[in-house]
Motif scaffolding. Sequence first.
Motif, PDB file in Angstrom:
ATOM      1  N   LEU A 216       5.487   1.590   9.282  1.00 31.52           N
ATOM      2  CA  LEU A 216       6.304   1.321   8.093  1.00 31.52           C
ATOM      3  C   LEU A 216       7.745   1.745   8.354  1.00 31.52           C
ATOM      4  CD1 LEU A 216       3.831   2.554   5.366  1.00 31.52           C
ATOM      5  CD2 LEU A 216       4.806   0.267   5.452  1.00 31.52           C
ATOM      6  N   ALA A 217       7.876   2.911   9.006  1.00 31.61           N
ATOM      7  CA  ALA A 217       9.214   3.448   9.271  1.00 31.61           C
ATOM      8  C   ALA A 217       9.947   2.605  10.315  1.00 31.61           C
ATOM      9  CB  ALA A 217       9.107   4.895   9.732  1.00 31.61           C
TER      10      ALA A 217
ATOM     11  N   THR B  49       5.915  11.167   3.557  1.00 33.29           N
ATOM     12  CA  THR B  49       4.874  10.361   4.195  1.00 33.29           C
ATOM     13  C   THR B  49       3.886   9.861   3.149  1.00 33.29           C
ATOM     14  OG1 THR B  49       3.758  12.460   4.636  1.00 33.29           O
ATOM     15  CG2 THR B  49       4.894  11.440   6.481  1.00 33.29           C
ATOM     16  N   ALA B  50       3.134   8.816   3.498  1.00 33.72           N
ATOM     17  CA  ALA B  50       2.087   8.310   2.607  1.00 33.72           C
ATOM     18  C   ALA B  50       0.761   8.941   3.024  1.00 33.72           C
ATOM     19  CB  ALA B  50       2.015   6.795   2.678  1.00 33.72           C
TER      20      ALA B  50
ATOM     21  N   ILE C 170      11.696   0.001   1.501  1.00 32.02           N
ATOM     22  CA  ILE C 170      10.782  -0.943   0.863  1.00 32.02           C
ATOM     23  C   ILE C 170      11.222  -1.175  -0.579  1.00 32.02           C
ATOM     24  CG2 ILE C 170       8.407  -1.244   0.035  1.00 32.02           C
ATOM     25  CD1 ILE C 170       7.567   0.394   2.579  1.00 32.02           C
TER      26      ILE C 170
ATOM     27  N   MET D 103       9.737   9.662  11.903  1.00 34.14           N
ATOM     28  CA  MET D 103       9.850   8.396  11.167  1.00 34.14           C
ATOM     29  C   MET D 103      11.298   8.089  10.804  1.00 34.14           C
ATOM     30  SD  MET D 103       6.520   8.851   8.719  1.00 34.14           S
ATOM     31  CE  MET D 103       7.022   7.665   7.495  1.00 34.14           C
TER      32      MET D 103
ATOM     33  N   GLU E 145       0.137   3.998  10.805  1.00 32.87           N
ATOM     34  CA  GLU E 145       0.616   3.094   9.748  1.00 32.87           C
ATOM     35  C   GLU E 145       1.937   3.599   9.167  1.00 32.87           C
ATOM     36  OE1 GLU E 145      -3.220   1.006   7.627  1.00 32.87           O
ATOM     37  OE2 GLU E 145      -2.854   3.095   7.139  1.00 32.87           O
ATOM     38  N   ASN E 146       2.028   4.922   8.987  1.00 27.83           N
ATOM     39  CA  ASN E 146       3.273   5.504   8.494  1.00 27.83           C
ATOM     40  C   ASN E 146       4.418   5.210   9.458  1.00 27.83           C
ATOM     41  OD1 ASN E 146       3.345   7.549   5.999  1.00 27.83           O
ATOM     42  ND2 ASN E 146       1.267   7.493   6.806  1.00 27.83           N
TER      43      ASN E 146
ATOM     44  N   MET F 151       8.594   7.807  -0.458  1.00 26.82           N
ATOM     45  CA  MET F 151       8.548   7.483   0.954  1.00 26.82           C
ATOM     46  C   MET F 151       8.848   6.003   1.153  1.00 26.82           C
ATOM     47  SD  MET F 151       6.144   5.773   2.966  1.00 26.82           S
ATOM     48  CE  MET F 151       5.632   5.745   4.671  1.00 26.82           C
TER      49      MET F 151
ATOM     50  N   ARG G 184       0.840  -1.207   0.000  1.00 24.78           N
ATOM     51  CA  ARG G 184       0.000   0.000   0.000  1.00 24.78           C
ATOM     52  C   ARG G 184       0.872   1.253   0.000  1.00 24.78           C
ATOM     53  NH1 ARG G 184      -3.413   0.490   4.659  1.00 24.78           N
ATOM     54  NH2 ARG G 184      -2.238  -1.127   5.721  1.00 24.78           N
ATOM     55  N   ALA G 185       1.971   1.224   0.765  1.00 24.40           N
ATOM     56  CA  ALA G 185       2.865   2.379   0.807  1.00 24.40           C
ATOM     57  C   ALA G 185       3.511   2.617  -0.556  1.00 24.40           C
ATOM     58  CB  ALA G 185       3.939   2.186   1.870  1.00 24.40           C
TER      59      ALA G 185
ATOM     60  N   ALA H 291       1.014   4.428  -2.508  1.00 25.14           N
ATOM     61  CA  ALA H 291       0.665   5.733  -1.954  1.00 25.14           C
ATOM     62  C   ALA H 291       1.773   6.754  -2.194  1.00 25.14           C
ATOM     63  CB  ALA H 291       0.372   5.613  -0.462  1.00 25.14           C
ATOM     64  N   ASN H 292       3.023   6.352  -2.007  1.00 23.11           N
ATOM     65  CA  ASN H 292       4.134   7.287  -2.181  1.00 23.11           C
ATOM     66  C   ASN H 292       5.423   6.500  -2.353  1.00 23.11           C
ATOM     67  OD1 ASN H 292       6.180   9.162  -2.016  1.00 23.11           O
ATOM     68  ND2 ASN H 292       5.347  10.232  -0.239  1.00 23.11           N
TER      69      ASN H 292
ATOM     70  N   GLN I  31      11.946   4.301   3.229  1.00 26.04           N
ATOM     71  CA  GLN I  31      11.720   3.431   4.384  1.00 26.04           C
ATOM     72  C   GLN I  31      12.187   2.003   4.108  1.00 26.04           C
ATOM     73  OE1 GLN I  31      11.264   4.889   6.985  1.00 26.04           O
ATOM     74  NE2 GLN I  31      10.374   6.821   6.336  1.00 26.04           N
TER      75      GLN I  31
ATOM     76  N   MET J  21      -2.412   6.962   4.021  1.00 23.84           N
ATOM     77  CA  MET J  21      -2.317   6.008   5.130  1.00 23.84           C
ATOM     78  C   MET J  21      -2.350   6.749   6.466  1.00 23.84           C
ATOM     79  SD  MET J  21       0.391   3.357   3.397  1.00 23.84           S
ATOM     80  CE  MET J  21       0.207   1.979   4.503  1.00 23.84           C
TER      81      MET J  21
END
Lengths: 319, 264
Positions: B105-106, B93-94, A192, B161, B101-102, A186, A178-179, A182-183, A190, B97
């Motif tokens: 993820l971080a 950031t997303a 990913i 994050m 959740e952000n 980002m 999903r991330a 979404a971006n 992070q 979300m």
Amino acid sequence: MDFLDNLNGFVNALPGAVAEGLIWGIMAIGLFITYKLLEISDLTVDGSFCTGGAVCAAMMTAGFNVWFAMLMAFLSGMAAGWVTGFLHTKCKIPAILASILTQLGLWTVNMAVMGMRSTMAILAVNNDVMVAMVFLEEVALGMKPFFYHPILTVGLFSAVIIGLLYWFFGTERGASIRATGANVHMARAQGINTDFNKVLGLMLANGLVALSGSLLAQYKGSAEINMGRGAIVIGLAAIIIGEVTFGKLFKNFALRLVAVSLGAIIYYIVIQMVISLIDVDAQYMKLFSAAVVAVFLTVPNLQKGKARHKKERKEVQNA
Amino acid sequence: MLELSHVWKTFNAGTVNEKVALQNLNLKLEPGDFVTVIGGNGAGKSTMLNAVAGVFPVDEGSILIDGQDVSALPEYKRAKLIGRVFQDPMMGTAATMQIEENLALAARRGKPRTLRSGITAAERAEYREKLKILDLGLEDRMTSKVGLLSGGQRQALTLLMATLQQPKLLLLDEHTAALDPKTAAKVLEATKKIVESSNLTTLMITHNMRDAIAYGNRLIMMYDGHVVVDVRGEEKKALTVERLLDLFSQASGSDEVSDKLILS
């Protein structure tokens, strides 16, 4: 009275429309993963939908059990998704073009699976199919127990799929997909692996699309080379109708998927209505669907524009 | 902690838009260094940060983080060692979300993404405590979508994050430039607090010379794709804007201190 006859015909066709809508709903849920979560317009679906149907028909005709045939259909759809993902992430081809290439290539693959014929009947001699159009009637006439009803079986199937997806997109891996959508900046910052996630998303989506195709082939009794043509439009219609109708109510991820499924049902009921009430030739339906989806894609943008103008006006007034 | 040696990067090589962005760039950061980076437009500040982060590969030279050569690693793998905050509040950031959740993820930066739950109850409690430190009231809005936050709130969240998993290196690319002065000051103070409390090795680009002088233990100025001024320790503490401009004209070999440098 012609109209009453038509109305009667429409009411009789309703269960079939709902069942077919549910089947296409699974395809739309797959499309939701790419279109909404990954923000990729994946045209692979027009080909992989038929792949699912063709593989299922070929497997069942070869005497395999329906569950195994559907598993193979799912895996073949994933393979198609992988090809698109590979072309996009490794060969750096824009996603939409990559998916068109896969879709075109799949036409030949689908033909080959069906023995170079454009249709392949599912000969369910010694193995039962999961759904079939005739079950509608047979259940109604009491020839088969109620749990054979296609709305029930496909509905249950959809519920299980939605449950599994809800779980998956809540995991570390699912959240990272999903991330990615979404971006992407980002996501990479992070740590990913966004390319891997895109491929994984495309595979999962097309697996579901093929699974849906395998159900439709069973429902109709055969796989047909053109069965997936315009699938993406139907999928988009289902997603958008679901969002417009239930968006304010359904915020939770699982409910958003339910909305997609309901969107597909609404779409099929409307189509059925047009066909049986207004007596439109079925050949006109593609143009009609394309126009409907174009309108549905436009309306939210117009509303956004309106809201902005309104806000600006207010700001001017307050100043 | 960070070692750049003989790094070159040219964009659009062989075209009319060719731009040599990094020219034989050398820079060595000691553990705990908080370095502010200044320089005019096109001096190569952002290119340097992006080269370290792995947004693109460099043409020549090597990049070592904590002794490990990362030159050949893709961006997402380098992320294990690096925390980043971008100039654009939208980028870190997303938006679709939730805040928690952000953060979740971080918190998993540099770790394998498994099929375990994406966020646990214990984490939620931890994030609530950390968000309280930012003093923006975000601890009560943990399930809000990040898209609903202001630019300043988003930058503060991105900062949190970036440091949730202690990074070997923190990269801040003009992270307060898009904010109003009051919010920018608040985010800068939060930055200082976080960097000093965890003793993070940090590179912070800023367009504001006063901030560059006020923050950090070391200041570098870039010009033409490499470092031309490098002051630290007592000399850094005694620095003034006038002295900085002097240093620049000496280093760049011209006394027309470009308006660009002052204004940008």
